[in-house]
Design an enzyme around this catalytic site. Structure first.
Site, short mmCIF file in Angstrom:
data_model
loop_
_atom_site.label_atom_id
_atom_site.label_comp_id
_atom_site.label_asym_id
_atom_site.label_seq_id
_atom_site.Cartn_x
_atom_site.Cartn_y
_atom_site.Cartn_z
N GLU A 69 -2.71 7.74 -4.42
CA GLU A 69 -3.14 7.13 -5.69
C GLU A 69 -4.63 7.28 -5.96
OE1 GLU A 69 -1.99 2.95 -4.91
OE2 GLU A 69 -4.11 2.46 -5.10
N ARG A 84 0.86 -1.18 0.00
CA ARG A 84 0.00 0.00 0.00
C ARG A 84 0.90 1.23 0.00
NH1 ARG A 84 -3.39 -2.71 -1.65
NH2 ARG A 84 -5.43 -3.23 -0.81
N HIS A 96 -1.18 0.38 -9.72
CA HIS A 96 -1.89 -0.65 -8.94
C HIS A 96 -2.42 -1.76 -9.86
CE1 HIS A 96 -3.58 -1.03 -4.68
NE2 HIS A 96 -3.56 -2.23 -5.22
P1 NAI Z 1 -1.45 -11.68 4.28
O1 NAI Z 1 -2.46 -11.30 5.29
O2 NAI Z 1 -1.39 -13.10 3.80
O3 NAI Z 1 0.02 -11.32 4.86
C1 NAI Z 1 0.34 -10.13 5.49
C2 NAI Z 1 1.53 -10.41 6.40
O4 NAI Z 1 1.99 -9.16 6.93
C3 NAI Z 1 1.19 -11.31 7.58
O5 NAI Z 1 2.12 -12.38 7.66
C4 NAI Z 1 1.30 -10.39 8.77
O6 NAI Z 1 1.73 -11.05 9.95
C5 NAI Z 1 2.35 -9.41 8.28
N1 NAI Z 1 2.40 -8.16 9.04
C6 NAI Z 1 1.42 -7.60 9.79
N2 NAI Z 1 1.91 -6.48 10.38
C7 NAI Z 1 3.20 -6.37 10.00
C8 NAI Z 1 4.24 -5.42 10.29
N3 NAI Z 1 4.05 -4.41 11.13
N4 NAI Z 1 5.45 -5.62 9.72
C9 NAI Z 1 5.67 -6.68 8.90
N5 NAI Z 1 4.73 -7.60 8.60
C10 NAI Z 1 3.51 -7.44 9.13
O7 NAI Z 1 -1.62 -10.67 3.08
P2 NAI Z 1 -1.19 -10.85 1.56
O8 NAI Z 1 -2.28 -11.49 0.78
O9 NAI Z 1 0.17 -11.44 1.50
O10 NAI Z 1 -1.16 -9.31 1.08
C11 NAI Z 1 -0.21 -8.40 1.63
C12 NAI Z 1 -0.61 -6.98 1.24
O11 NAI Z 1 -0.47 -6.82 -0.16
C13 NAI Z 1 -2.11 -6.64 1.52
O12 NAI Z 1 -2.28 -6.16 2.83
C14 NAI Z 1 -2.40 -5.57 0.49
O13 NAI Z 1 -2.18 -4.29 1.10
C15 NAI Z 1 -1.34 -5.78 -0.59
N6 NAI Z 1 -1.92 -6.19 -1.87
C16 NAI Z 1 -1.63 -5.47 -2.99
C17 NAI Z 1 -2.15 -5.81 -4.23
C18 NAI Z 1 -1.81 -5.06 -5.48
O14 NAI Z 1 -2.48 -5.24 -6.52
N7 NAI Z 1 -0.79 -4.20 -5.48
C19 NAI Z 1 -3.09 -6.94 -4.35
C20 NAI Z 1 -3.28 -7.69 -3.13
C21 NAI Z 1 -2.73 -7.30 -1.94
#
Ligand code: NAI
Length: 331
Positions: free
Chosen positions: A263, A234, A295
């Site tokens: 954005e 993000r 994005h």
């Molecule tokens: P997920 O929920 O599987 O993994 C997120 C990880 O971040 C978890 O392991 C969690 O413990 C960790 N986390 C939480 N707080 C943290 C911190 N302070 N420091 C480091 N790690 C921390 O989520 P997923 O599916 O892997 O997605 C990750 C992010 O990617 C989403 O939150 C979303 O913002 C972004 N995203 C972007 C997309 C795009 O098109 N650019 C599409 C899908 C997701």
């Protein structure tokens, strides 16, 4: 069931048309972004289906509730743009798509890494102009480099596996223990160690109060000089003004972004015939060592069909009184 999709693009229309849903459902595709001005369009719709740059603040949610909306179905994994407390007070559950092809996003992060490193964006332009010279296009071997991944969920770990395939050392940071480290061949380390040791650092954690401007001037100064920073998470994970200073000084060598703090004002729209009003974005786009995509990391056929089907499954489960993939506000 009456469902309205805001911020609907042609690819959404296609993926929802191919997804399975009960024949009696009525789905309205709405190109407009959801905002205080457009919330009235949802009058009489049971479900509002929103995307990442739609406005789901308290006033908009109140307007939707007044118009009869009973469920917010997000077509995204991230939910940082929703006032969950307001939704809960209005008795309006919020459901999301927690997973849809993590490969789509991880592979896009790799595309940014490869483009920045081997300068394929510059080579493409040069050869089209009849310029077949190579000066300024020198890259580096990924093999043997250290890649630091912040946020080790579905996407972060997909990227870890890909980068191990390139022969990189992979460092992981996550506040929670990461399972399967030995199978991954990666090490979980502190944020400080990751930042100071990585040649390439990629952000895959959610945007929360705690991760807002996670990468700020202080942390940029702790990075290896000339390192690469990738953000497909993000926009507000990064302090963009601090990043511009680090690019100007050369402290940051490369920047690959699929997301940007502001954005919502520009992404997903065509502004090519108008002056760009965002001076920070305009400055970012002047650097030859910055790649910005709007994005699009999620934009693969597989991810789009996964988003459409999970969204409709979420709505069906809620309609049957057994909601799934619901997002709860933190206490
Ligand atoms: P997920 O929920 O599987 O993994 C997120 C990880 O971040 C978890 O392991 C969690 O413990 C960790 N986390 C939480 N707080 C943290 C911190 N302070 N420091 C480091 N790690 C921390 O989520 P997923 O599916 O892997 O997605 C990750 C992010 O990617 C989403 O939150 C979303 O913002 C972004 N995203 C972007 C997309 C795009 O098109 N650019 C599409 C899908 C997701």
């Amino acid at each position: 069931m009456r469902i309205i999709l805001f911020s609907c693009k042609p690819y959404d229309t296609e993926s929802f048309a191919s997804a399975e849903m009960p024949a009696a459902w009525h789905v309205q595709m709405q190109e407009a972004r959801l905002s205080a001005e457009t919330a009235a369009l949802a009058e009489g719709y049971d479900v509002v289906c929103a995307f990442i740059n739609d406005d789901l603040s308290a006033p908009v949610l109140e307007r939707l509730a007044a118009g009869g909306t009973r469920l917010i179905a997000l077509r995204s994994a991230g939910f940082n743009h929703v006032d969950l407390h307001a939704a809960s007070q209005l008795g309006m559950p919020v459901v999301r798509v927690p997973a849809y092809s993590p490969y789509a996003v991880a592979e896009h992060a790799v595309a940014l890494i490869m483009t920045l490193n081997r300068r394929t964006h510059r080579a493409f332009n040069r050869t089209r102009e009849g310029d077949f010279s190579l000066h300024g296009l020198t890259g580096f071997d990924l093999h043997g480099k250290t890649v630091g991944i912040i946020g080790c969920g579905k996407i972060g770990l997909s990227l870890a596996r890909i980068m191990r395939g390139f022969g990189c050392s992979v460092l992981l940071y996550d506040p929670y223990p990461v399972r399967g480290l030995s199978e991954l061949g990666a090490r979980q380390v502190t944020l400080e160690i990751l930042i100071s040791s990585s040649d390439i650092m990629s952000l895959h954690c959610p945007l929360t109060e705690g991760t807002h401007h996670l990468i700020n001037a202080e942390r940029l100064a702790q990075m290896k000089t000339g390192a690469m920073l990738i953000n497909t998470g993000r926009g507000a994970l990064i302090d963009t003004v601090a990043v511009i200073s680090a690019l100007k000084s050369g402290q940051l060598g490369y920047l690959g972004l699929d997301v940007y703090e502001e954005e919502a004002d520009v992404f997903f729209e065509d502004y090519s015939d108008r002056p760009l009003q965002d001076d920070v974005l305009a400055r970012l786009l002047t650097f030859p060592n910055v790649i910005l995509t709007a994005h699009q990391a999620f934009l693969t056929r597989e991810a789009l069909s996964g988003i459409a089907q999970t969204t409709l499954d979420n709505i069906e489960a809620w309609a049957k009184g057994t909601p799934i993939n619901q997002v709860e506000p933190c206490a």
